[in-house]
Design a protein around this motif. Structure first.
Motif, short mmCIF file in Angstrom:
data_model
loop_
_atom_site.label_atom_id
_atom_site.label_comp_id
_atom_site.label_asym_id
_atom_site.label_seq_id
_atom_site.Cartn_x
_atom_site.Cartn_y
_atom_site.Cartn_z
N TYR A 159 -7.34 46.19 6.39
CA TYR A 159 -7.64 44.97 5.57
C TYR A 159 -6.21 44.70 4.67
O TYR A 159 -5.73 45.80 4.48
CB TYR A 159 -8.81 45.06 4.69
CG TYR A 159 -10.04 45.13 5.23
CD1 TYR A 159 -10.85 43.87 5.68
CD2 TYR A 159 -10.94 46.25 5.42
CE1 TYR A 159 -11.77 43.99 6.54
CE2 TYR A 159 -12.05 46.27 6.16
CZ TYR A 159 -12.72 45.06 6.41
OH TYR A 159 -13.85 45.17 7.23
N GLY A 160 -5.80 43.47 4.33
CA GLY A 160 -4.58 43.37 3.52
C GLY A 160 -3.41 43.56 4.36
O GLY A 160 -3.54 43.23 5.52
N LYS A 161 -2.98 44.31 3.77
CA LYS A 161 -1.53 44.95 4.49
C LYS A 161 -1.53 46.23 4.97
O LYS A 161 -0.60 46.76 5.42
CB LYS A 161 -0.34 44.78 3.69
CG LYS A 161 0.14 43.29 2.87
CD LYS A 161 1.16 43.41 1.86
CE LYS A 161 1.23 41.91 1.61
NZ LYS A 161 2.47 41.96 0.56
N SER A 162 -2.66 46.89 4.96
CA SER A 162 -3.01 48.08 5.37
C SER A 162 -3.44 48.04 7.03
O SER A 162 -4.46 48.12 7.10
CB SER A 162 -4.17 48.84 4.32
OG SER A 162 -3.40 49.05 3.30
N ASP A 195 -2.64 46.18 16.22
CA ASP A 195 -3.61 44.69 16.25
C ASP A 195 -4.79 45.31 15.86
O ASP A 195 -5.29 46.30 15.65
CB ASP A 195 -3.23 43.91 17.55
CG ASP A 195 -3.72 44.76 18.89
OD1 ASP A 195 -4.61 45.78 18.66
OD2 ASP A 195 -3.34 44.39 19.89
N MET A 196 -5.75 44.36 16.21
CA MET A 196 -7.36 44.52 15.77
C MET A 196 -8.01 44.50 17.10
O MET A 196 -9.19 44.01 17.07
CB MET A 196 -7.80 43.26 14.93
CG MET A 196 -7.18 43.26 13.71
SD MET A 196 -7.73 41.88 12.67
CE MET A 196 -7.42 40.52 13.41
N LEU A 244 -10.04 48.86 16.67
CA LEU A 244 -11.18 49.03 15.68
C LEU A 244 -12.07 50.33 15.59
O LEU A 244 -12.79 50.38 14.68
CB LEU A 244 -11.97 47.82 15.82
CG LEU A 244 -11.28 46.27 15.49
CD1 LEU A 244 -12.08 45.16 15.79
CD2 LEU A 244 -10.64 46.51 13.98
N ALA A 245 -12.05 50.97 16.47
CA ALA A 245 -12.48 52.59 16.75
C ALA A 245 -12.14 53.37 15.35
O ALA A 245 -12.81 54.25 14.97
CB ALA A 245 -12.32 53.19 17.82
N TYR A 246 -11.00 52.89 14.89
CA TYR A 246 -10.68 53.60 13.73
C TYR A 246 -11.15 53.13 12.33
O TYR A 246 -10.61 53.80 11.28
CB TYR A 246 -9.21 53.92 13.84
CG TYR A 246 -8.65 54.73 15.05
CD1 TYR A 246 -8.69 55.91 15.11
CD2 TYR A 246 -8.05 53.89 16.13
CE1 TYR A 246 -8.60 56.78 16.21
CE2 TYR A 246 -7.79 54.81 17.35
CZ TYR A 246 -8.02 56.03 17.35
OH TYR A 246 -7.76 56.87 18.63
N TRP A 281 -2.78 40.28 13.84
CA TRP A 281 -3.02 40.46 12.34
C TRP A 281 -2.72 39.14 11.61
O TRP A 281 -3.31 39.00 10.45
CB TRP A 281 -2.13 41.56 11.68
CG TRP A 281 -2.33 43.07 12.01
CD1 TRP A 281 -1.81 43.72 12.96
CD2 TRP A 281 -3.67 43.89 11.57
NE1 TRP A 281 -2.42 45.12 13.04
CE2 TRP A 281 -3.57 45.08 12.25
CE3 TRP A 281 -4.53 43.38 10.79
CZ2 TRP A 281 -4.42 45.88 12.02
CZ3 TRP A 281 -5.61 44.09 10.43
CH2 TRP A 281 -5.44 45.44 11.09
N GLU A 282 -1.87 38.41 12.23
CA GLU A 282 -1.46 37.15 11.42
C GLU A 282 -2.25 35.98 11.78
O GLU A 282 -2.34 34.77 11.06
CB GLU A 282 0.00 36.66 12.09
CG GLU A 282 0.83 37.88 11.62
CD GLU A 282 1.13 38.03 10.23
OE1 GLU A 282 0.95 36.96 9.10
OE2 GLU A 282 1.33 39.24 9.81
#
Length: 552
Positions: free
Chosen positions: A129-132, A137-138, A143-145, A408-409
């Motif tokens: 989330y945010g900048k982290s 990419d997602m 996303l498994a992490y 991410w963008e």
């Protein structure tokens, strides 16, 4: 803090779905708009002369549970050491399902506590989330992490790292979190008691379940307490919309009254479900954050309360009264003109039938203007206006396509895709229309909400996987049977999320504070002159309990 919506409840408007209305005005799916409006804020460089701290970055493990995986990434955090006195406590604000806001490093109740206790303050942004950004990419593979367990690993590693880097070993850490971070605060104390001395868990749901129908039960009660006429008016309006949805003539009326970007068509069941969920969602969002003092975060429209919407629904607004007054004023004028015209006639044949027809038309006109249906449409138009939307995009496909975006963008990158993934794999918490009697229509049941997991993330993410994840979450953390000490669970009676949390003391070491008349995370926000006495007392009680922990 951040909202817990069923997935919804995003930093820059970059990827926007094209709507078909008026030749292609750009609009977002309304569910995404609602989620975005809760997370977006304009962070000032300082507040009342207090500068907001700069971003800092902590080297973090991608996977805390596989020793052979040595991949690293940089996690954003903030520090405020203004109040720190050597030997004082360390306060940790836990980030959640949205961008971490550095304004919390200089404002909020926890900062008042830090000032009094000489605490060093950290805020750690949640991974993904945010900048982290732990990954490029997602994608589903990446996303498994993303999980609460990995997030707790991040927090534990961060605490250990700061203890070493700043020579804080032996200091007592106190965790704070609101909403999903409130859950994490409790779970952090449960899983890492040697690192966290105590936690303040505010508005945190602890019991994972798929069908969170209780959410709308709390909303219904909140409307009743605010104005006994409001809930019945909303339910009556939804029934009228339901009737209109059953025939094509009604479809056109729905499209016009509710300013839809594309024509309403009840044969498209998912669009219809989305539409009804959006109408009810307008009330859900406002109830959850009712009177929360969030303006300091840069969040817009914090002055919109339950009363605001109920006044519209019950015709108590100035505009509604003006409309009624204008209607009867015009009616009086028309009647006088007609009377003068017909007074000059000697032939009265047909006059009785004329006036009967005339009055019937006016009664129908008045009933339409003052009906609950029209008022519900007014609520919807009001919500569109304050969020900068020209129409409601209720199409299921546009919402799904947006949440499939992995960049991410993209608009999905603000938090909607990530949070939905967590609900699909760990929590559920879908705010369905499955209440007994279906006061809010039966059109957005749990099956509709669960289907979004499969449609966005793939066939593997089905009901079986969801239930497996929910079971694992409750096994791992204990649900409402959590066995933990030095935790304060804080909830507001108006906040629907209290139904999934702890509202009564568990033991002498694990207390609950249930604040009547307050909403989501109310105790965390800066004090306001409008704060009720019970909210002020809750803040004081929390302060005293933290002091007791630090003395032990």
């Amino acid at each position: 803090m951040k909202p817990l919506l069923l997935a919804f409840g995003l930093a820059t408007l970059i990827s926007i779905i094209e709507a078909k209305k008026d030749g292609g005005e750009k609009q977002l799916p309304w569910k995404v708009v609602r989620f975005s409006s809760r997370l977006r804020s304009q962070v000032p460089s300082n507040i009342e002369g207090k500068p907001v701290p700069d971003d800092q970055w902590f080297p973090q493990n991608l996977d805390h549970f596989h020793p052979t995986d040595d991949r690293m990434w940089k996690q954003r955090y903030f520090v405020n050491d203004t109040f720190y006195k050597k030997g004082g406590p360390i306060f940790l604000m836990i980030g959640g399902e949205g961008e971490a806001n550095p304004i919390w490093m200089v404002e909020g109740t926890w900062i008042d506590y830090a000032r009094e206790m000489g605490a060093l303050c950290f805020q750690l942004e949640h991974r993904f989330y945010g900048k982290s950004h732990p990954t490029t990419d997602m994608s589903v593979k990446n996303l498994a992490y993303l999980s609460s367990e990995q997030a707790l690993g991040d927090l534990a590693t961060f605490i250990s790292g700061m203890n070493q880097a700043r020579n804080l070993t032996g200091s007592k850490w106190i965790a704070f979190g609101g909403s999903y971070p409130g859950s994490l605060a409790a779970w952090l104390r449960l899983k890492y008691p040697h690192l966290i001395h105590g936690s303040v868990s505010t508005s945190g749901p602890l019991y994972a379940k798929a069908d969170f129908f209780e959410y709308l039960q709390v909303v219904r009660q909140a409307l009743k307490v605010t104005d006994p006429e409001c809930g019945p008016a909303l339910e009556d309006a939804l029934q009228k919309v339901d009737v209109l949805s059953r025939h094509r003539t009604g479809w056109a009326m729905i499209s016009k009254k509710f300013n839809l970007c594309t024509p309403f068509d009840s044969t498209k069941k998912h669009d219809m479900a989305n539409f009804f969920e959006n109408l009810v969602g307008n009330f859900e969002d406002v109830v959850q954050y009712n009177k929360d003092n969030r303006a300091f975060e840069g969040v817009a429209n914090t002055n919109v309360t339950i009363k605001t919407l109920c006044d519209i629904m019950t015709g108590k607004t100035v505009e509604a009264k003006d409309t009624t007054s204008k209607f009867f004023h015009n009616l009086d004028g028309e009647f006088r003109t007609l009377k003068a015209k017909f007074d000059r006639r000697t032939d009265t044949e047909g006059l009785e039938d004329f006036f009967k027809s005339y009055l019937s038309e006016k009664i129908v006109e008045y009933n339409v203007q003052s009906s609950t249906l029209q008022r519900l449409a007014s609520v919807n138009q009001f919500m569109l206006k304050i969020t900068g939307q020209t129409c409601m995009d209720h199409e299921y496909k546009t919402m799904i396509d947006l949440l499939k975006q992995t960049n991410w963008e993209s608009e999905a990158g603000v938090g909607g895709r990530q949070w939905l993934y967590q609900t699909c794999t760990e929590f559920g918490w879908y705010q369905s229309s499955d209440q007994p009697g279906h006061p809010y229509t039966p059109y957005f049941p749990i099956e509709f909400l669960e289907k979004q997991c499969t449609d966005i993330f793939g066939s593997k993410y089905d009901l079986a996987l969801l239930q497996k994840g929910i079971d694992q979450t409750n096994i791992m953390y204990g649900g409402k049977d959590i066995q933990v000490s030095n935790v304060i669970f804080v909830h507001g009676s108006i906040d629907p999320w209290h139904a999934m949390g702890i509202t009564k003391d568990i033991s002498d070491q694990t207390k609950a504070i249930f604040i009547q008349g307050t909403a989501h995370c109310a105790n965390m926000y800066p004090e306001s002159p409008e704060d009720p006495p019970q909210l002020k007392m809750a803040r004081t009680k929390i302060f005293g309990m933290i002091q007791d922990w630090l003395k032990a």
